[in-house]
Design an enzyme around this catalytic site. Sequence first.
Site, short mmCIF file in Angstrom:
data_model
loop_
_atom_site.label_atom_id
_atom_site.label_comp_id
_atom_site.label_asym_id
_atom_site.label_seq_id
_atom_site.Cartn_x
_atom_site.Cartn_y
_atom_site.Cartn_z
N GLU A 1 6.11 -22.38 40.44
CA GLU A 1 4.97 -21.68 41.06
C GLU A 1 4.53 -20.50 40.20
O GLU A 1 3.35 -20.13 40.21
CB GLU A 1 5.34 -21.25 42.48
CG GLU A 1 5.41 -22.45 43.42
CD GLU A 1 6.40 -22.30 44.57
OE1 GLU A 1 6.64 -23.29 45.27
OE2 GLU A 1 6.95 -21.20 44.74
N LYS B 1 10.82 -17.86 48.83
CA LYS B 1 9.45 -17.73 48.30
C LYS B 1 8.74 -16.57 49.02
O LYS B 1 9.36 -15.54 49.31
CB LYS B 1 8.72 -19.07 48.43
CG LYS B 1 9.49 -20.20 47.73
CD LYS B 1 8.72 -21.48 47.65
CE LYS B 1 9.58 -22.55 46.99
NZ LYS B 1 8.85 -23.81 46.79
N GLY C 1 8.00 -28.95 47.90
CA GLY C 1 7.14 -28.75 49.08
C GLY C 1 6.39 -29.99 49.52
O GLY C 1 5.54 -29.93 50.39
N HIS D 1 10.26 -20.17 37.90
CA HIS D 1 9.90 -21.13 38.95
C HIS D 1 8.52 -21.72 38.65
O HIS D 1 7.61 -21.04 38.17
CB HIS D 1 9.89 -20.45 40.32
CG HIS D 1 9.85 -21.43 41.43
ND1 HIS D 1 8.67 -22.02 41.84
CD2 HIS D 1 10.83 -21.98 42.18
CE1 HIS D 1 8.93 -22.87 42.82
NE2 HIS D 1 10.23 -22.87 43.04
N ASN E 1 15.58 -20.45 48.25
CA ASN E 1 14.42 -19.74 47.72
C ASN E 1 13.41 -19.59 48.85
O ASN E 1 12.71 -20.53 49.20
CB ASN E 1 13.79 -20.54 46.55
CG ASN E 1 12.56 -19.83 46.00
OD1 ASN E 1 12.21 -18.73 46.42
ND2 ASN E 1 11.90 -20.49 45.05
N SER F 1 12.27 -30.57 47.82
CA SER F 1 12.34 -31.28 49.11
C SER F 1 13.76 -31.68 49.51
O SER F 1 13.98 -32.72 50.14
CB SER F 1 11.43 -32.51 49.10
OG SER F 1 10.07 -32.09 49.00
N GLU G 1 13.63 -28.64 38.83
CA GLU G 1 12.79 -28.79 40.00
C GLU G 1 11.50 -29.51 39.61
O GLU G 1 10.53 -28.90 39.16
CB GLU G 1 12.44 -27.41 40.57
CG GLU G 1 13.65 -26.61 41.02
CD GLU G 1 13.30 -25.49 41.95
OE1 GLU G 1 12.43 -24.65 41.63
OE2 GLU G 1 13.86 -25.46 43.06
O1 LIG Z 1 10.75 -24.65 45.04
C1 LIG Z 1 11.84 -25.02 45.44
C2 LIG Z 1 11.98 -26.23 46.34
O2 LIG Z 1 11.15 -26.07 47.47
P1 LIG Z 1 11.24 -27.16 48.66
O3 LIG Z 1 12.72 -27.31 48.97
O4 LIG Z 1 10.47 -26.55 49.78
O5 LIG Z 1 10.64 -28.43 48.10
N1 LIG Z 1 12.95 -24.34 45.14
O6 LIG Z 1 12.88 -23.25 44.32
#
Ligand SMILES: O=C(COP(=O)(O)O)NO
Length: 253
Positions: free
Chosen positions: A98, A12, A176, A96, A10, A216, A170
Amino acid sequence: MPRKFFVGGNWKRNGTRDTISKIVEEFNKGPSVADADVEVVIGVPFVYADFTQEKLRKDWKLSVQNCWIGKGGAFTGEVSAEMIKDAGIPWVILGHSERRHLPELKESDETVAIKVAYALANGLKVMACIGELLEEREKGQTQAVNERQLKAIAAKLKEEDWKNVVIAYEPVWAIGTGKVATPEQAQEVHEQVRAWVASNVSPSVAAEVRILYGGSVTAKNSVELAGKPDVDGFLVGGASLKPEFLDIVAAYK
Ligand SMILES: O=C(COP(=O)(O)O)NO
Protein backbone atom coordinates in the site's frame (compact mmCIF):
# COMPACT_ATOMS: atom_id res chain seq x y z
CA MET A 1 17.60 -25.10 13.90
CA PRO A 2 13.85 -24.82 13.23
CA ARG A 3 12.64 -21.28 12.57
CA LYS A 4 10.30 -19.86 15.23
CA PHE A 5 6.84 -19.29 13.74
CA PHE A 6 5.94 -15.60 13.42
CA VAL A 7 2.48 -14.11 13.20
CA GLY A 8 2.28 -10.40 12.49
CA GLY A 9 -0.88 -8.35 12.54
CA ASN A 10 -1.23 -5.24 10.41
CA TRP A 11 -4.09 -3.05 11.55
CA LYS A 12 -3.33 -0.55 8.76
CA ARG A 13 -5.41 2.64 9.12
CA ASN A 14 -8.04 0.97 11.30
CA GLY A 15 -9.16 1.20 14.94
CA THR A 16 -10.46 3.56 17.56
CA ARG A 17 -9.69 3.62 21.27
CA ASP A 18 -12.97 1.78 21.78
CA THR A 19 -12.47 -0.95 19.16
CA ILE A 20 -8.83 -1.41 20.17
CA SER A 21 -9.81 -1.82 23.83
CA LYS A 22 -12.36 -4.45 22.85
CA ILE A 23 -10.15 -6.52 20.52
CA VAL A 24 -7.14 -6.35 22.85
CA GLU A 25 -9.38 -7.64 25.65
CA GLU A 26 -10.18 -10.64 23.43
CA PHE A 27 -6.53 -11.17 22.46
CA ASN A 28 -5.48 -11.05 26.10
CA LYS A 29 -7.67 -14.09 26.79
CA GLY A 30 -5.60 -16.27 24.42
CA PRO A 31 -3.06 -18.85 25.65
CA SER A 32 0.40 -17.60 26.56
CA VAL A 33 3.04 -17.70 23.82
CA ALA A 34 5.87 -16.95 26.26
CA ASP A 35 7.23 -20.50 26.00
CA ALA A 36 5.62 -21.41 22.68
CA ASP A 37 7.24 -21.75 19.26
CA VAL A 38 5.48 -18.67 17.95
CA GLU A 39 6.21 -14.93 18.06
CA VAL A 40 3.33 -12.46 17.76
CA VAL A 41 3.76 -8.82 16.72
CA ILE A 42 0.89 -6.37 16.18
CA GLY A 43 1.34 -3.44 13.80
CA VAL A 44 -0.71 -0.48 15.03
CA PRO A 45 -1.31 3.10 13.86
CA PHE A 46 1.21 5.52 15.40
CA VAL A 47 -1.44 7.42 17.36
CA TYR A 48 -2.60 4.28 19.18
CA ALA A 49 0.83 2.77 19.91
CA ASP A 50 1.08 3.82 23.56
CA PHE A 51 -2.62 3.16 24.14
CA THR A 52 -2.31 -0.37 22.74
CA GLN A 53 1.03 -1.10 24.40
CA GLU A 54 -0.42 -0.31 27.82
CA LYS A 55 -3.31 -2.77 27.35
CA LEU A 56 -1.80 -5.54 25.22
CA ARG A 57 -0.53 -8.80 26.81
CA LYS A 58 3.22 -8.65 27.41
CA ASP A 59 4.06 -11.84 25.49
CA TRP A 60 2.98 -10.15 22.26
CA LYS A 61 5.08 -7.30 20.84
CA LEU A 62 4.18 -4.07 19.12
CA SER A 63 5.10 -2.69 15.71
CA VAL A 64 4.37 0.51 13.85
CA GLN A 65 3.73 0.58 10.11
CA ASN A 66 6.28 3.06 8.80
CA CYS A 67 9.15 5.29 9.78
CA TRP A 68 10.86 8.21 8.14
CA ILE A 69 14.47 8.46 7.09
CA GLY A 70 16.87 10.56 9.09
CA LYS A 71 17.18 11.72 12.64
CA GLY A 72 14.86 14.42 13.91
CA GLY A 73 14.73 17.77 12.21
CA ALA A 74 12.39 19.66 9.96
CA PHE A 75 10.15 16.90 8.65
CA THR A 76 6.70 18.02 9.76
CA GLY A 77 4.41 15.09 10.43
CA GLU A 78 7.04 12.37 10.10
CA VAL A 79 8.22 9.89 12.75
CA SER A 80 11.86 8.82 13.03
CA ALA A 81 13.20 5.38 13.94
CA GLU A 82 14.83 6.97 16.97
CA MET A 83 11.41 8.09 18.20
CA ILE A 84 9.92 4.62 17.65
CA LYS A 85 12.82 3.07 19.56
CA ASP A 86 12.51 5.70 22.31
CA ALA A 87 8.80 4.88 22.60
CA GLY A 88 9.76 1.28 23.37
CA ILE A 89 8.29 -0.16 20.18
CA PRO A 90 10.58 -2.88 18.81
CA TRP A 91 9.21 -3.50 15.32
CA VAL A 92 8.33 -1.60 12.16
CA ILE A 93 6.58 -2.76 8.98
CA LEU A 94 8.30 -1.33 5.89
CA GLY A 95 7.71 -1.62 2.15
CA HIS A 96 4.07 -2.59 2.41
CA SER A 97 2.48 -2.67 -1.05
CA GLU A 98 0.00 0.00 0.00
CA ARG A 99 2.99 2.34 0.50
CA ARG A 100 4.63 1.23 -2.72
CA HIS A 101 1.58 1.49 -4.99
CA LEU A 102 -0.90 4.03 -3.60
CA PRO A 103 -0.57 7.14 -5.82
CA GLU A 104 -0.29 9.42 -2.78
CA LEU A 105 2.68 7.42 -1.44
CA LYS A 106 4.53 5.57 -4.25
CA GLU A 107 7.55 4.48 -2.19
CA SER A 108 10.31 3.26 -4.51
CA ASP A 109 12.44 0.15 -3.95
CA GLU A 110 15.30 2.52 -3.03
CA THR A 111 13.23 4.44 -0.47
CA VAL A 112 12.08 1.19 1.12
CA ALA A 113 15.67 -0.08 1.24
CA ILE A 114 16.96 3.11 2.84
CA LYS A 115 14.21 2.95 5.45
CA VAL A 116 14.95 -0.71 6.25
CA ALA A 117 18.67 0.01 6.73
CA TYR A 118 17.95 3.10 8.79
CA ALA A 119 15.43 1.33 11.04
CA LEU A 120 17.89 -1.54 11.65
CA ALA A 121 20.74 0.90 12.31
CA ASN A 122 18.56 2.46 15.02
CA GLY A 123 17.84 -0.81 16.78
CA LEU A 124 14.44 -1.65 15.34
CA LYS A 125 13.41 -5.01 13.91
CA VAL A 126 11.81 -4.94 10.49
CA MET A 127 9.03 -6.79 8.71
CA ALA A 128 10.16 -6.09 5.15
CA CYS A 129 7.33 -6.52 2.64
CA ILE A 130 7.64 -7.63 -0.98
CA GLY A 131 5.12 -8.84 -3.52
CA GLU A 132 3.86 -8.61 -7.07
CA LEU A 133 0.82 -6.97 -8.67
CA LEU A 134 -1.76 -9.15 -10.42
CA GLU A 135 -0.64 -7.97 -13.86
CA GLU A 136 2.97 -8.80 -12.96
CA ARG A 137 1.95 -12.31 -11.97
CA GLU A 138 -0.11 -12.72 -15.12
CA LYS A 139 2.97 -11.75 -17.16
CA GLY A 140 5.09 -14.32 -15.30
CA GLN A 141 7.10 -11.60 -13.53
CA THR A 142 6.48 -12.68 -9.92
CA GLN A 143 10.00 -13.93 -9.21
CA ALA A 144 11.64 -10.99 -10.99
CA VAL A 145 9.61 -8.46 -9.03
CA ASN A 146 10.29 -10.10 -5.66
CA GLU A 147 14.00 -10.43 -6.41
CA ARG A 148 14.21 -6.81 -7.57
CA GLN A 149 12.62 -5.64 -4.31
CA LEU A 150 14.83 -7.95 -2.22
CA LYS A 151 17.98 -6.88 -4.08
CA ALA A 152 17.37 -3.21 -3.26
CA ILE A 153 17.05 -4.04 0.45
CA ALA A 154 19.98 -6.47 0.54
CA ALA A 155 22.25 -3.90 -1.09
CA LYS A 156 21.99 -1.74 2.04
CA LEU A 157 22.30 -4.46 4.69
CA LYS A 158 25.24 -6.24 6.30
CA GLU A 159 24.84 -9.99 6.82
CA GLU A 160 24.32 -9.56 10.56
CA ASP A 161 21.44 -7.15 9.97
CA TRP A 162 19.29 -10.01 8.69
CA LYS A 163 18.84 -11.47 12.18
CA ASN A 164 16.47 -8.55 12.81
CA VAL A 165 14.57 -8.87 9.54
CA VAL A 166 11.48 -10.90 8.71
CA ILE A 167 10.49 -11.02 5.02
CA ALA A 168 6.76 -10.75 4.28
CA TYR A 169 5.72 -11.98 0.85
CA GLU A 170 2.37 -10.35 0.17
CA PRO A 171 1.03 -10.78 -3.36
CA VAL A 172 -0.85 -7.55 -3.95
CA TRP A 173 -3.67 -9.41 -5.71
CA ALA A 174 -4.37 -11.32 -2.46
CA ILE A 175 -4.40 -8.34 -0.11
CA GLY A 176 -7.88 -7.46 1.09
CA THR A 177 -9.49 -9.42 -1.77
CA GLY A 178 -10.37 -12.72 -0.16
CA LYS A 179 -8.37 -14.37 -2.97
CA VAL A 180 -5.75 -16.06 -0.81
CA ALA A 181 -2.75 -17.65 -2.56
CA THR A 182 -2.93 -21.42 -2.58
CA PRO A 183 -0.48 -23.17 -0.24
CA GLU A 184 1.37 -24.35 -3.38
CA GLN A 185 1.62 -20.81 -4.77
CA ALA A 186 2.90 -19.51 -1.44
CA GLN A 187 5.41 -22.36 -1.06
CA GLU A 188 6.72 -21.85 -4.61
CA VAL A 189 7.44 -18.16 -4.03
CA HIS A 190 8.81 -18.66 -0.51
CA GLU A 191 11.19 -21.28 -1.88
CA GLN A 192 12.35 -18.83 -4.57
CA VAL A 193 12.83 -16.08 -1.96
CA ARG A 194 14.83 -18.37 0.31
CA ALA A 195 16.97 -19.52 -2.61
CA TRP A 196 17.64 -15.91 -3.59
CA VAL A 197 18.72 -15.09 -0.03
CA ALA A 198 20.98 -18.16 0.04
CA SER A 199 22.71 -17.05 -3.19
CA ASN A 200 22.83 -13.33 -2.56
CA VAL A 201 23.16 -12.99 1.22
CA SER A 202 24.28 -16.30 2.71
CA PRO A 203 23.08 -19.88 3.18
CA SER A 204 22.94 -19.39 6.96
CA VAL A 205 20.76 -16.28 6.68
CA ALA A 206 18.53 -18.13 4.20
CA ALA A 207 18.12 -20.99 6.66
CA GLU A 208 17.25 -18.67 9.55
CA VAL A 209 15.20 -15.83 8.05
CA ARG A 210 11.45 -16.15 8.57
CA ILE A 211 9.41 -15.71 5.38
CA LEU A 212 5.81 -14.77 6.09
CA TYR A 213 2.84 -15.05 3.77
CA GLY A 214 0.33 -12.19 3.72
CA GLY A 215 -2.86 -11.73 1.74
CA SER A 216 -6.36 -12.75 2.88
CA VAL A 217 -5.11 -15.08 5.61
CA THR A 218 -7.93 -16.34 7.83
CA ALA A 219 -8.34 -18.88 10.62
CA LYS A 220 -9.75 -21.24 7.98
CA ASN A 221 -6.89 -21.13 5.44
CA SER A 222 -3.98 -20.55 7.84
CA VAL A 223 -3.46 -24.15 8.93
CA GLU A 224 -2.79 -25.55 5.43
CA LEU A 225 -0.59 -22.56 4.56
CA ALA A 226 1.34 -23.04 7.81
CA GLY A 227 1.98 -26.63 6.84
CA LYS A 228 4.24 -25.63 3.94
CA PRO A 229 7.96 -25.96 4.75
CA ASP A 230 8.95 -22.43 3.70
CA VAL A 231 5.92 -20.65 5.15
CA ASP A 232 7.22 -19.47 8.53
CA GLY A 233 4.24 -17.40 9.47
CA PHE A 234 1.87 -14.67 8.36
CA LEU A 235 1.38 -10.96 8.11
CA VAL A 236 -2.35 -10.63 8.63
CA GLY A 237 -4.47 -7.61 7.78
CA GLY A 238 -8.24 -7.81 8.19
CA ALA A 239 -8.28 -10.92 10.36
CA SER A 240 -5.82 -9.31 12.83
CA LEU A 241 -8.64 -7.03 13.95
CA LYS A 242 -10.85 -10.03 14.87
CA PRO A 243 -10.83 -12.72 17.58
CA GLU A 244 -10.02 -15.34 14.89
CA PHE A 245 -6.48 -13.93 14.93
CA LEU A 246 -5.93 -16.14 17.98
CA ASP A 247 -6.61 -19.20 15.79
CA ILE A 248 -4.12 -17.96 13.20
CA VAL A 249 -1.51 -17.58 15.96
CA ALA A 250 -2.10 -21.25 16.79
CA ALA A 251 -2.02 -22.42 13.14
CA TYR A 252 1.59 -23.65 13.41
CA LYS A 253 0.67 -26.41 15.85
O1 LIG B 1 -1.77 -6.34 3.83
C1 LIG B 1 -1.75 -7.36 4.50
C2 LIG B 1 -2.79 -8.45 4.31
O2 LIG B 1 -4.07 -7.89 4.43
P1 LIG B 1 -5.36 -8.88 4.43
O3 LIG B 1 -5.03 -9.98 5.42
O4 LIG B 1 -6.49 -8.02 4.85
O5 LIG B 1 -5.46 -9.40 3.01
N1 LIG B 1 -0.83 -7.54 5.46
O6 LIG B 1 0.13 -6.60 5.66
